[in-house]
Design a protein around this motif. Structure first.
Motif, PDB file in Angstrom:
ATOM      1  N   THR A  47       1.016  -1.269   0.145  1.00 42.20           N
ATOM      2  CA  THR A  47      -0.075  -0.337   0.001  1.00 42.20           C
ATOM      3  C   THR A  47       0.896   1.230  -0.127  1.00 42.20           C
ATOM      4  O   THR A  47       0.766   2.280  -0.585  1.00 42.20           O
ATOM      5  CB  THR A  47      -0.949  -0.102   1.109  1.00 42.20           C
ATOM      6  N   LYS A  48       1.965   1.294   0.857  1.00 40.90           N
ATOM      7  CA  LYS A  48       2.801   2.440   0.869  1.00 40.90           C
ATOM      8  C   LYS A  48       3.460   2.436  -0.415  1.00 40.90           C
ATOM      9  O   LYS A  48       3.659   3.727  -1.025  1.00 40.90           O
ATOM     10  CB  LYS A  48       3.877   2.364   2.009  1.00 40.90           C
ATOM     11  N   LYS A  49       3.959   1.597  -1.115  1.00 34.68           N
ATOM     12  CA  LYS A  49       4.534   1.745  -2.548  1.00 34.68           C
ATOM     13  C   LYS A  49       3.588   2.065  -3.393  1.00 34.68           C
ATOM     14  O   LYS A  49       3.974   2.829  -4.302  1.00 34.68           O
ATOM     15  CB  LYS A  49       5.164   0.369  -2.803  1.00 34.68           C
ATOM     16  N   ALA A  50       2.495   1.658  -3.493  1.00 35.52           N
ATOM     17  CA  ALA A  50       1.498   2.243  -4.431  1.00 35.52           C
ATOM     18  C   ALA A  50       1.190   3.572  -4.077  1.00 35.52           C
ATOM     19  O   ALA A  50       0.812   4.356  -5.440  1.00 35.52           O
ATOM     20  CB  ALA A  50       0.065   1.279  -4.443  1.00 35.52           C
ATOM     21  N   ARG A  51       1.057   4.072  -2.836  1.00 42.51           N
ATOM     22  CA  ARG A  51       0.601   5.430  -2.707  1.00 42.51           C
ATOM     23  C   ARG A  51       1.864   6.326  -3.064  1.00 42.51           C
ATOM     24  O   ARG A  51       1.773   7.277  -3.594  1.00 42.51           O
ATOM     25  CB  ARG A  51       0.565   5.546  -1.163  1.00 42.51           C
ATOM     26  N   ARG A  52       3.276   5.835  -3.084  1.00 45.96           N
ATOM     27  CA  ARG A  52       4.368   6.578  -3.314  1.00 45.96           C
ATOM     28  C   ARG A  52       4.357   6.570  -4.980  1.00 45.96           C
ATOM     29  O   ARG A  52       4.585   7.829  -5.610  1.00 45.96           O
ATOM     30  CB  ARG A  52       5.491   5.880  -3.197  1.00 45.96           C
ATOM     31  N   ARG A  53       4.037   5.681  -5.651  1.00 42.14           N
ATOM     32  CA  ARG A  53       3.958   5.415  -7.246  1.00 42.14           C
ATOM     33  C   ARG A  53       2.873   6.517  -7.634  1.00 42.14           C
ATOM     34  O   ARG A  53       3.029   7.255  -8.542  1.00 42.14           O
ATOM     35  CB  ARG A  53       3.569   4.176  -7.654  1.00 42.14           C
ATOM     36  N   PHE A 109       9.339  13.529  -5.432  1.00 41.87           N
ATOM     37  CA  PHE A 109      10.216  12.308  -5.722  1.00 41.87           C
ATOM     38  C   PHE A 109      11.077  11.913  -4.727  1.00 41.87           C
ATOM     39  O   PHE A 109      11.699  12.664  -4.120  1.00 41.87           O
ATOM     40  CB  PHE A 109      10.850  12.737  -7.098  1.00 41.87           C
ATOM     41  N   ARG A 110      11.378  10.868  -4.729  1.00 40.44           N
ATOM     42  CA  ARG A 110      12.018  10.052  -3.607  1.00 40.44           C
ATOM     43  C   ARG A 110      13.371  10.210  -4.180  1.00 40.44           C
ATOM     44  O   ARG A 110      14.231  10.214  -3.363  1.00 40.44           O
ATOM     45  CB  ARG A 110      11.661   8.512  -3.463  1.00 40.44           C
ATOM     46  N   SER A 111      13.851   9.924  -5.583  1.00 38.06           N
ATOM     47  CA  SER A 111      15.047   9.855  -5.972  1.00 38.06           C
ATOM     48  C   SER A 111      15.680  11.407  -5.769  1.00 38.06           C
ATOM     49  O   SER A 111      15.271  12.367  -6.423  1.00 38.06           O
ATOM     50  CB  SER A 111      14.928   9.410  -7.302  1.00 38.06           C
ATOM     51  N   ALA A 155      12.739  14.241 -20.440  1.00 42.34           N
ATOM     52  CA  ALA A 155      13.504  12.819 -20.510  1.00 42.34           C
ATOM     53  C   ALA A 155      13.707  12.255 -18.992  1.00 42.34           C
ATOM     54  O   ALA A 155      13.564  10.846 -19.045  1.00 42.34           O
ATOM     55  CB  ALA A 155      15.082  12.813 -21.346  1.00 42.34           C
ATOM     56  N   CYS A 156      14.063  12.926 -18.174  1.00 46.06           N
ATOM     57  CA  CYS A 156      14.181  12.463 -16.762  1.00 46.06           C
ATOM     58  C   CYS A 156      13.069  12.010 -16.293  1.00 46.06           C
ATOM     59  O   CYS A 156      12.910  10.701 -15.656  1.00 46.06           O
ATOM     60  CB  CYS A 156      14.901  13.609 -16.128  1.00 46.06           C
ATOM     61  N   LEU A 157      11.944  12.688 -16.531  1.00 50.05           N
ATOM     62  CA  LEU A 157      10.525  12.400 -15.932  1.00 50.05           C
ATOM     63  C   LEU A 157      10.324  10.868 -16.729  1.00 50.05           C
ATOM     64  O   LEU A 157       9.562  10.118 -15.999  1.00 50.05           O
ATOM     65  CB  LEU A 157       9.581  13.302 -16.249  1.00 50.05           C
ATOM     66  N   GLY A 158      10.331  11.003 -17.856  1.00 49.34           N
ATOM     67  CA  GLY A 158      10.090   9.507 -18.662  1.00 49.34           C
ATOM     68  C   GLY A 158      10.863   8.289 -18.203  1.00 49.34           C
ATOM     69  O   GLY A 158      10.270   7.318 -17.921  1.00 49.34           O
ATOM     70  N   ALA A 159      11.963   8.730 -18.029  1.00 47.50           N
ATOM     71  CA  ALA A 159      12.878   7.386 -17.464  1.00 47.50           C
ATOM     72  C   ALA A 159      12.426   7.017 -16.082  1.00 47.50           C
ATOM     73  O   ALA A 159      12.406   5.888 -15.855  1.00 47.50           O
ATOM     74  CB  ALA A 159      14.311   7.889 -17.448  1.00 47.50           C
ATOM     75  N   HIS A 160      12.297   7.877 -15.157  1.00 51.29           N
ATOM     76  CA  HIS A 160      11.763   7.761 -13.745  1.00 51.29           C
ATOM     77  C   HIS A 160      10.324   6.804 -13.883  1.00 51.29           C
ATOM     78  O   HIS A 160      10.436   5.724 -13.130  1.00 51.29           O
ATOM     79  CB  HIS A 160      11.750   8.888 -13.077  1.00 51.29           C
ATOM     80  N   MET A 161       9.475   7.231 -14.528  1.00 51.23           N
ATOM     81  CA  MET A 161       8.257   6.583 -14.668  1.00 51.23           C
ATOM     82  C   MET A 161       8.553   5.312 -15.338  1.00 51.23           C
ATOM     83  O   MET A 161       7.661   4.402 -15.023  1.00 51.23           O
ATOM     84  CB  MET A 161       7.234   7.214 -15.481  1.00 51.23           C
ATOM     85  N   ARG A 162       9.471   5.032 -16.252  1.00 56.89           N
ATOM     86  CA  ARG A 162       9.696   3.762 -16.693  1.00 56.89           C
ATOM     87  C   ARG A 162      10.423   2.799 -15.861  1.00 56.89           C
ATOM     88  O   ARG A 162      10.558   1.554 -16.150  1.00 56.89           O
ATOM     89  CB  ARG A 162      10.186   3.874 -18.064  1.00 56.89           C
ATOM     90  N   GLY A 163      11.310   3.454 -14.654  1.00 57.50           N
ATOM     91  CA  GLY A 163      11.803   2.589 -13.898  1.00 57.50           C
ATOM     92  C   GLY A 163      13.275   2.438 -14.370  1.00 57.50           C
ATOM     93  O   GLY A 163      14.082   1.610 -13.965  1.00 57.50           O
TER      94      GLY A 163
END
Length: 194
Positions: A47-53, A109-111, A155-163
């Motif tokens: 649940t925490k991971k899903a909330r963070r995502r 963002f956590r990163s 580009a950074c946002l896209g890479a982050h969303m794709r992992g």
């Protein structure tokens, strides 16, 4: 406690010791409780991971929408020269009004690497892309700096969303970012009298 004593005093017709039933019941309760706790912990973790995502996805949407709006401003207007739209006196104030929610969304963002890169790109769009000193030192035009800042953030946002790992920044982006940081450091030193 009384039930243990009563069980021990009963005569048993089976060959199993009288104490075995309470022991097995206790072991069963311990195993059941442990499994329940493990499952509950796993559900909470998921649940925490899903909330963070979900928070990071929402932040990405906020930033992307603002970046697209600012890209249109750069395409349709000579940013940095000419009259500033609306009630604004200075271009940075106007651009900041368009990107203010983005700056707050970056903090979700956590990163740390992603936060730094996107913040730097936002700073280039707000402050650097029409700064004559930066443009002179990097030998770039306002649209070129804005393009690099916009492209890098997307580009950074896209890479982050794709992992994926963050993409390597282009030389033009690094030059503009480095110059903007250098100028900010010089201004800080001048204000502090160093």
């Amino acid at each position: 406690m009384d039930w243990i004593i009563a069980a021990a005093q009963q005569t048993s017709t089976s060959s199993a010791p009288v104490w075995l039933a309470p022991l097995l019941g206790g072991v069963g309760a311990l195993v059941g409780g442990s499994l329940t706790s493990a499952v509950a912990w796993r559900v909470l973790s998921d649940t925490k991971k899903a909330r963070r995502r979900a928070e990071e996805k929402e932040a990405t949407e906020i930033i992307t929408a603002a970046l697209l709006e600012v890209r249109q401003i750069y395409r349709s207007t000579d940013v940095g020269s000419g009259p500033v739209p609306g009630e604004f006196s200075y271009w940075p104030d106007y651009l900041l009004s368009k990107l203010d929610k983005s700056e707050a969304a970056v903090m979700r963002f956590r990163s740390e690497a992603l936060r730094k890169r996107v913040t730097s790109s936002l700073d280039l769009l707000i402050w650097g892309a029409h700064d004559s000193r930066l443009l002179y030192e990097t030998r770039s035009g306002a649209r070129a700096v804005a393009y690099e800042a916009h492209r890098d953030a997307m580009a950074c946002l896209g890479a982050h969303m794709r992992g994926e790992q963050l993409p390597e920044a282009t030389k033009a982006w690094k030059d503009a970012d480095g110059q903007l940081r250098w100028q900010a450091e010089q201004e800080r030193r001048a204000e502090e009298g160093e």
